[in-house]
Design a protein around this motif. Sequence first.
Motif, mmCIF file in Angstrom:
data_model
loop_
_atom_site.group_PDB
_atom_site.id
_atom_site.type_symbol
_atom_site.label_atom_id
_atom_site.label_comp_id
_atom_site.label_asym_id
_atom_site.label_seq_id
_atom_site.Cartn_x
_atom_site.Cartn_y
_atom_site.Cartn_z
ATOM 1 N N ASP A 56 8.118 -102.441 38.396
ATOM 2 C CA ASP A 56 6.676 -102.592 38.317
ATOM 3 C C ASP A 56 5.994 -101.320 38.798
ATOM 4 O O ASP A 56 6.640 -100.417 39.319
ATOM 5 C CB ASP A 56 6.207 -103.815 39.113
ATOM 6 N N GLY A 57 4.701 -101.245 38.600
ATOM 7 C CA GLY A 57 3.925 -100.101 39.065
ATOM 8 C C GLY A 57 4.440 -98.768 38.559
ATOM 9 O O GLY A 57 4.718 -98.606 37.372
ATOM 10 N N ARG A 58 4.580 -97.815 39.471
ATOM 11 C CA ARG A 58 5.023 -96.463 39.116
ATOM 12 C C ARG A 58 6.443 -96.460 38.564
ATOM 13 O O ARG A 58 6.777 -95.637 37.712
ATOM 14 C CB ARG A 58 4.918 -95.545 40.334
ATOM 15 N N VAL A 59 7.290 -97.356 39.046
ATOM 16 C CA VAL A 59 8.671 -97.429 38.546
ATOM 17 C C VAL A 59 8.668 -97.790 37.060
ATOM 18 O O VAL A 59 9.380 -97.170 36.266
ATOM 19 C CB VAL A 59 9.503 -98.456 39.358
ATOM 20 N N ALA A 60 7.856 -98.765 36.672
ATOM 21 C CA ALA A 60 7.787 -99.177 35.268
ATOM 22 C C ALA A 60 7.270 -98.052 34.375
ATOM 23 O O ALA A 60 7.812 -97.810 33.290
ATOM 24 C CB ALA A 60 6.911 -100.414 35.119
ATOM 25 N N VAL A 61 6.239 -97.363 34.841
ATOM 26 C CA VAL A 61 5.676 -96.251 34.065
ATOM 27 C C VAL A 61 6.713 -95.147 33.891
ATOM 28 O O VAL A 61 6.921 -94.634 32.780
ATOM 29 C CB VAL A 61 4.400 -95.701 34.753
ATOM 30 N N ARG A 62 7.384 -94.805 34.965
ATOM 31 C CA ARG A 62 8.402 -93.740 34.902
ATOM 32 C C ARG A 62 9.593 -94.168 34.050
ATOM 33 O O ARG A 62 10.139 -93.358 33.302
ATOM 34 C CB ARG A 62 8.861 -93.374 36.313
ATOM 35 N N LEU A 63 9.997 -95.436 34.143
ATOM 36 C CA LEU A 63 11.100 -95.931 33.324
ATOM 37 C C LEU A 63 10.776 -95.788 31.841
ATOM 38 O O LEU A 63 11.611 -95.333 31.057
ATOM 39 C CB LEU A 63 11.401 -97.395 33.666
ATOM 40 N N GLU A 64 9.582 -96.154 31.467
ATOM 41 C CA GLU A 64 9.176 -96.022 30.066
ATOM 42 C C GLU A 64 9.222 -94.559 29.621
ATOM 43 O O GLU A 64 9.712 -94.245 28.535
ATOM 44 C CB GLU A 64 7.767 -96.602 29.882
ATOM 45 N N GLU A 65 8.742 -93.648 30.457
ATOM 46 C CA GLU A 65 8.801 -92.214 30.140
ATOM 47 C C GLU A 65 10.247 -91.756 29.945
ATOM 48 O O GLU A 65 10.551 -91.014 29.016
ATOM 49 C CB GLU A 65 8.162 -91.387 31.258
ATOM 50 N N LEU A 66 11.133 -92.193 30.835
ATOM 51 C CA LEU A 66 12.540 -91.784 30.761
ATOM 52 C C LEU A 66 13.231 -92.328 29.512
ATOM 53 O O LEU A 66 14.029 -91.626 28.882
ATOM 54 C CB LEU A 66 13.284 -92.237 32.018
ATOM 55 N N PHE A 92 20.834 -95.230 27.753
ATOM 56 C CA PHE A 92 19.566 -95.555 28.410
ATOM 57 C C PHE A 92 19.778 -95.999 29.851
ATOM 58 O O PHE A 92 19.074 -95.554 30.748
ATOM 59 C CB PHE A 92 18.818 -96.638 27.624
ATOM 60 N N LYS A 93 20.752 -96.867 30.081
ATOM 61 C CA LYS A 93 20.980 -97.387 31.427
ATOM 62 C C LYS A 93 21.442 -96.304 32.394
ATOM 63 O O LYS A 93 20.926 -96.202 33.508
ATOM 64 C CB LYS A 93 22.007 -98.521 31.377
ATOM 65 N N GLY A 94 22.386 -95.489 32.001
ATOM 66 C CA GLY A 94 22.909 -94.455 32.892
ATOM 67 C C GLY A 94 21.877 -93.400 33.237
ATOM 68 O O GLY A 94 21.694 -93.045 34.405
ATOM 69 N N PHE A 95 21.192 -92.917 32.220
ATOM 70 C CA PHE A 95 20.184 -91.871 32.412
ATOM 71 C C PHE A 95 19.043 -92.358 33.306
ATOM 72 O O PHE A 95 18.648 -91.682 34.262
ATOM 73 C CB PHE A 95 19.656 -91.420 31.050
ATOM 74 N N THR A 96 18.528 -93.549 33.006
ATOM 75 C CA THR A 96 17.388 -94.047 33.773
ATOM 76 C C THR A 96 17.781 -94.428 35.196
ATOM 77 O O THR A 96 16.995 -94.233 36.124
ATOM 78 C CB THR A 96 16.728 -95.249 33.069
ATOM 79 N N SER A 97 18.982 -94.934 35.380
ATOM 80 C CA SER A 97 19.427 -95.298 36.731
ATOM 81 C C SER A 97 19.474 -94.073 37.631
ATOM 82 O O SER A 97 18.944 -94.097 38.750
ATOM 83 C CB SER A 97 20.806 -95.955 36.677
ATOM 84 N N ARG A 98 20.104 -93.016 37.151
ATOM 85 C CA ARG A 98 20.203 -91.794 37.967
ATOM 86 C C ARG A 98 18.828 -91.264 38.330
ATOM 87 O O ARG A 98 18.543 -90.955 39.488
ATOM 88 C CB ARG A 98 21.012 -90.724 37.229
ATOM 89 N N ALA A 99 17.959 -91.148 37.331
ATOM 90 C CA ALA A 99 16.635 -90.557 37.570
ATOM 91 C C ALA A 99 15.769 -91.438 38.475
ATOM 92 O O ALA A 99 15.140 -90.936 39.418
ATOM 93 C CB ALA A 99 15.934 -90.312 36.241
ATOM 94 N N LEU A 100 15.733 -92.734 38.218
ATOM 95 C CA LEU A 100 14.869 -93.612 39.013
ATOM 96 C C LEU A 100 15.331 -93.722 40.452
ATOM 97 O O LEU A 100 14.509 -93.731 41.373
ATOM 98 C CB LEU A 100 14.803 -95.007 38.374
ATOM 99 N N ARG A 101 16.635 -93.807 40.671
ATOM 100 C CA ARG A 101 17.135 -93.927 42.047
ATOM 101 C C ARG A 101 16.918 -92.633 42.840
ATOM 102 O O ARG A 101 16.746 -92.664 44.050
ATOM 103 C CB ARG A 101 18.602 -94.342 42.041
#
Length: 144
Positions: free
Chosen positions: A33-43, A84-93
């Motif tokens: 949610d919030g900033r995490v959701a926005v960043r996830l969509e960008e990634l 998608f899962k690997g790339f976004t996991s590394r970046a978001l964490r």
Amino acid sequence: MAVTRKVRQFSGGVYDLGLHVVWCPKYRRPVLDGRVAVRLEELIRQKADERGWKIVALEVMPDHVHLSVKHDPKSSASYVANQFKGFTSRALREEFPHLKSRMPTLWSSSYFAASVGAVSAQAVQRYIDTQWERPRKKSREDGT
């Protein structure tokens, strides 16, 4: 209603391949949610652009992600989902430390993937079932 389809070309042929992919955070925690959701969509959009895939629809819910994506014929459903899962996991964490401290991994190891297309499975089955009923230049009896 006529269905239009946009096919893509490569050296070996033409294709129109699409997937509906759904995946969830570990323990289905509502952390998207919030900033995490926005960043996830960008990634997700960044990874799709990098691979030459086209995002048809994307919805980030607090506890899961729905993605409809057009991909190339060399990419399997598991490859697409895991990219998608690997790339976004590394970046978001890396960007959101609370995702590291609350969960051992960001994503559950499972996902859902279904092929999607411009025609229904029933239409494809009807097309295949009626192949011998169509007029041909050479007949079935000719062995061709």
